[in-house]
Design an enzyme around this catalytic site. Sequence first.
Site, PDB file in Angstrom:
ATOM      1  N   GLY A 264       1.358  -0.766  -0.147  1.00 38.75           N
ATOM      2  CA  GLY A 264       0.249  -0.054   0.090  1.00 38.75           C
ATOM      3  C   GLY A 264       0.723   1.352  -0.245  1.00 38.75           C
ATOM      4  O   GLY A 264       2.288   1.085   0.659  1.00 38.75           O
ATOM      5  N   VAL A 266       0.982   3.761   1.940  1.00 39.33           N
ATOM      6  CA  VAL A 266       1.490   4.189   3.250  1.00 39.33           C
ATOM      7  C   VAL A 266       2.895   3.087   3.871  1.00 39.33           C
ATOM      8  O   VAL A 266       3.747   4.344   4.118  1.00 39.33           O
ATOM      9  CB  VAL A 266       0.380   3.959   4.465  1.00 39.33           C
ATOM     10  CG1 VAL A 266       0.868   4.628   6.081  1.00 39.33           C
ATOM     11  CG2 VAL A 266      -0.851   5.169   4.427  1.00 39.33           C
ATOM     12  N   GLU A 288       7.839  -9.765   2.154  1.00 34.54           N
ATOM     13  CA  GLU A 288       6.635 -11.060   0.968  1.00 34.54           C
ATOM     14  C   GLU A 288       7.220 -10.335  -0.268  1.00 34.54           C
ATOM     15  O   GLU A 288       7.196 -10.534  -1.478  1.00 34.54           O
ATOM     16  CB  GLU A 288       5.671 -10.396   1.395  1.00 34.54           C
ATOM     17  CG  GLU A 288       4.500 -11.560   0.818  1.00 34.54           C
ATOM     18  CD  GLU A 288       3.091 -11.482   1.153  1.00 34.54           C
ATOM     19  OE1 GLU A 288       2.187 -11.480   2.299  1.00 34.54           O
ATOM     20  OE2 GLU A 288       2.109 -10.210   0.870  1.00 34.54           O
ATOM     21  N   GLY A 382      -0.273 -10.786   4.215  1.00 33.22           N
ATOM     22  CA  GLY A 382       0.611 -11.669   4.294  1.00 33.22           C
ATOM     23  C   GLY A 382       0.619 -11.015   5.960  1.00 33.22           C
ATOM     24  O   GLY A 382       1.412 -11.018   6.810  1.00 33.22           O
ATOM     25  N   LYS A 402     -10.679   9.783   4.622  1.00 37.42           N
ATOM     26  CA  LYS A 402     -11.927  10.853   3.683  1.00 37.42           C
ATOM     27  C   LYS A 402     -12.574  11.568   4.151  1.00 37.42           C
ATOM     28  O   LYS A 402     -13.785  12.475   4.795  1.00 37.42           O
ATOM     29  CB  LYS A 402     -13.631   9.652   4.013  1.00 37.42           C
ATOM     30  CG  LYS A 402     -13.134   8.694   2.766  1.00 37.42           C
ATOM     31  CD  LYS A 402     -13.349   8.274   1.717  1.00 37.42           C
ATOM     32  CE  LYS A 402     -12.980   6.652   1.249  1.00 37.42           C
ATOM     33  NZ  LYS A 402     -12.586   6.541  -0.362  1.00 37.42           N
TER      34      LYS A 402
HETATM   35  O1  0RQ Z   1      -9.757   5.188  -0.062  1.00 37.17           O
HETATM   36  O2  0RQ Z   1      -8.858   3.936  -2.419  1.00 37.17           O
HETATM   37  O3  0RQ Z   1     -11.271   5.403  -2.263  1.00 37.17           O
HETATM   38  O4  0RQ Z   1      -8.871   6.512  -1.449  1.00 37.17           O
HETATM   39  O5  0RQ Z   1      -8.772   3.091   2.684  1.00 37.17           O
HETATM   40  O6  0RQ Z   1      -6.424   3.673   2.035  1.00 37.17           O
HETATM   41  O7  0RQ Z   1      -4.549   5.284   3.348  1.00 37.17           O
HETATM   42  O8  0RQ Z   1      -4.481   4.412   0.836  1.00 37.17           O
HETATM   43  O9  0RQ Z   1      -4.452   3.331   2.800  1.00 37.17           O
HETATM   44  O10 0RQ Z   1      -2.700   1.652   0.102  1.00 37.17           O
HETATM   45  O11 0RQ Z   1      -1.917   2.070   2.184  1.00 37.17           O
HETATM   46  O12 0RQ Z   1      -4.036   0.561   1.932  1.00 37.17           O
HETATM   47  C1  0RQ Z   1      -5.228  -1.332   4.594  1.00 37.17           C
HETATM   48  C2  0RQ Z   1      -6.338  -1.272   2.444  1.00 37.17           C
HETATM   49  C3  0RQ Z   1      -4.489   0.077   3.063  1.00 37.17           C
HETATM   50  C4  0RQ Z   1      -3.800  -1.560   2.621  1.00 37.17           C
HETATM   51  C5  0RQ Z   1      -4.565  -1.048   3.163  1.00 37.17           C
HETATM   52  C6  0RQ Z   1      -9.705   4.305   2.636  1.00 37.17           C
HETATM   53  C7  0RQ Z   1      -9.138   5.039   1.909  1.00 37.17           C
HETATM   54  C8  0RQ Z   1      -8.449   4.619   0.665  1.00 37.17           C
HETATM   55  C9  0RQ Z   1      -6.350   3.264   1.171  1.00 37.17           C
HETATM   56  P1  0RQ Z   1     -10.004   5.206  -1.808  1.00 37.17           P
HETATM   57  P2  0RQ Z   1      -5.041   4.258   2.083  1.00 37.17           P
HETATM   58  P3  0RQ Z   1      -2.687   2.147   1.702  1.00 37.17           P
HETATM   59  C10 0RQ Z   1       1.068  -8.023   3.567  1.00 37.17           C
HETATM   60  C11 0RQ Z   1       0.988  -6.917   3.521  1.00 37.17           C
HETATM   61  C12 0RQ Z   1      -3.855  -5.516   3.679  1.00 37.17           C
HETATM   62  C13 0RQ Z   1      -2.836  -6.996   3.257  1.00 37.17           C
HETATM   63  C14 0RQ Z   1      -1.575  -6.772   3.730  1.00 37.17           C
HETATM   64  C15 0RQ Z   1      -4.323  -3.636   2.920  1.00 37.17           C
HETATM   65  C16 0RQ Z   1      -8.151   3.199   0.830  1.00 37.17           C
HETATM   66  O13 0RQ Z   1      -2.295  -1.950   3.385  1.00 37.17           O
HETATM   67  O14 0RQ Z   1      -4.857  -4.453   2.141  1.00 37.17           O
HETATM   68  O15 0RQ Z   1      -1.353  -5.413   5.080  1.00 37.17           O
HETATM   69  N1  0RQ Z   1      -3.298  -4.898   3.492  1.00 37.17           N
HETATM   70  N2  0RQ Z   1      -0.333  -7.418   3.482  1.00 37.17           N
HETATM   71  O16 0RQ Z   1      -9.749   6.029   2.332  1.00 37.17           O
HETATM   72  C17 0RQ Z   1     -12.908   2.809   5.000  1.00 37.17           C
HETATM   73  C18 0RQ Z   1     -11.263   2.989   7.378  1.00 37.17           C
HETATM   74  C19 0RQ Z   1     -10.294   2.805   6.270  1.00 37.17           C
HETATM   75  C20 0RQ Z   1     -10.856   3.687   4.475  1.00 37.17           C
HETATM   76  C21 0RQ Z   1      -8.865   4.169   5.127  1.00 37.17           C
HETATM   77  N3  0RQ Z   1     -11.378   2.861   8.251  1.00 37.17           N
HETATM   78  N4  0RQ Z   1     -12.903   2.510   7.275  1.00 37.17           N
HETATM   79  N5  0RQ Z   1     -12.625   3.201   4.199  1.00 37.17           N
HETATM   80  N6  0RQ Z   1      -9.664   3.666   4.455  1.00 37.17           N
HETATM   81  N7  0RQ Z   1      -9.225   3.783   6.447  1.00 37.17           N
HETATM   82  C22 0RQ Z   1       2.500  -8.903   3.545  1.00 37.17           C
HETATM   83  C23 0RQ Z   1       3.510  -8.167   2.486  1.00 37.17           C
HETATM   84  O17 0RQ Z   1       5.080  -8.313   4.005  1.00 37.17           O
HETATM   85  C24 0RQ Z   1       3.635  -7.445   2.159  1.00 37.17           C
END
Ligand code: 0RQ
Length: 498
Positions: A264, A266, A288, A382, A402
């Site tokens: 992602g 962040v 990963e 992961g 948002k």
């Molecule tokens: O919405 O796309 O409409 O703008 O969620 O949010 O802040 O851009 O975050 O791209 O870092 O993704 C958890 C999804 C974060 C990702 C998650 C909305 C926000 C935005 C995305 P828009 P950001 P990121 C593997 C590690 C799970 C898998 C994992 C993920 C969109 O990191 O899928 O961790 N993780 N794998 O507006 C509703 C809330 C929200 C929300 C944010 N509370 N409710 N919507 N958004 N907070 C291990 C490795 O080694 C790689």
Amino acid sequence: MTKYGPYPVITAKEAASFIKDGQTIGFSGFGAAGGAKAVPYALADKAESEHRKGRPFAMRVLTGASSGLAIDEVLAQSGAISWRAPYQTGRSLRKQINNQDVEYVDMHLSHVPQAMLFGFLGKMDAAVVEASEVTPDGRVYLTTSIGISPTMLALADKVIIEINTVQSPRLREMADIVILPPPPHRDPIPIAHPMSRIGVPYATVDPKKVAGVVLNSEPDTVSEFSQPNHVSQQIAEHLVEFLVSEMKAGRIPKELLPLQAGVGNVANGVMGVLGTHPDIPPFSMYTEVFQDSQVELMQKGRLLGASATSLNITEDALGVIVDNMDFFAKRLILRPQELSNHPGIIRRLGVIAMNTALEMDIYGNVNSSHVYGMDIMNGIGGSGDFSRNSYLAVFMSPSIAKDGRISSVVPMCPHIDNGEHSVQVVVTEQGLADLRGLGPLHRAKKIIENCAHPMYRDYLFRYIENSRAGHIPHDLNKCFELHRNLMETGSMLPGLSA
Ligand code: 0RQ
């Protein structure tokens, strides 16, 4: 008929003709890296043509993690997916899953190869795997990801190899492949350092199962991450300050420990900041996916070595690696995902895991996957493999989303991917909460004070004051009030915006 060694060269359309409605099909790829790119399009055409004739055609689809556009967009849009595991990031597929049009099994990624091997996911009818070469004796040289491909090649009844002529044959120099046998035949895994090699550079297939080779020249299409914004920058600064103070206190060795960074915007931004910080020594990664920000860190000598399962990088970044393979092949290892994400190795190496949350509750439970606890975003990926077994598990998130209509600190998460027992540190741009050794009420106060956005702090403190006492105070009538407000009015605190 043209031949590729002993194998017939077939068109993607011919390959698609081998695949029947209702079958379980595995496609190579982990993220957009190393995915099958020709046959999925032919399968999408086949699905549309079958549907026009009033006949059903939909497959059960497995990949290592998410996929490129070919699967989670193109195949999904043509209604060709009935069941999907273990992770996805496609807008079209997400919609179908949330409408219950597609059955989705959200899995820990390290579990997938062994679940296949144990027979937990049923039989695999066919596998479509991208490679740079397949030899007459069945050695398959994979490209930019390993994922579940070695296991699929071993288990599928029928195999189609997509030979990708634009993927460098030198990518094999990074591959280190081994399939763990099923219990009770497992020995300790001799990985004692992120750069330990224990396998061979190729996967293996029984040549008799290869139905054909499809020639293809499509590059991986990995989209660029946005530049780190001030929020990721602040999150990274809090995190770096914490890691440095832990090193000074002797709780983290001064040479640091291997890092894992989630997916992602962040996480990518945080890695960029962390990697250039003067107080952070050169480090290694046991992770990963290898992302763009890490290529430059490696060239600058900040990142000494990395183990991953996928090069989820843009074409330009891949070009840099391929053009400098003598340098990168010594510093990058690509493993099957059961080893890149292996709980035992992560615990042994003392990996510091840094993953992203959608929301966290005041007690430190984390939801990374389900908005309102109902609608899938992507999946757990992961994050559980790493967090549960890490030396230190960090979860990060902007404090609001948002424009402030959503707080990412809430009284209770309506879905939990990583529970309070697996989460030690949470961090937002507001600050960091170190939860180690704290009981629930103490944790709640720290998370609200240090991490919640000021707009939401009073509400959250009032929530605890009015909760029923207990080891973990809660008010079961109000614990999802913020989520209900969001669903009903578009804002967690109606009328509130940043
Ligand atoms: O919405 O796309 O409409 O703008 O969620 O949010 O802040 O851009 O975050 O791209 O870092 O993704 C958890 C999804 C974060 C990702 C998650 C909305 C926000 C935005 C995305 P828009 P950001 P990121 C593997 C590690 C799970 C898998 C994992 C993920 C969109 O990191 O899928 O961790 N993780 N794998 O507006 C509703 C809330 C929200 C929300 C944010 N509370 N409710 N919507 N958004 N907070 C291990 C490795 O080694 C790689």
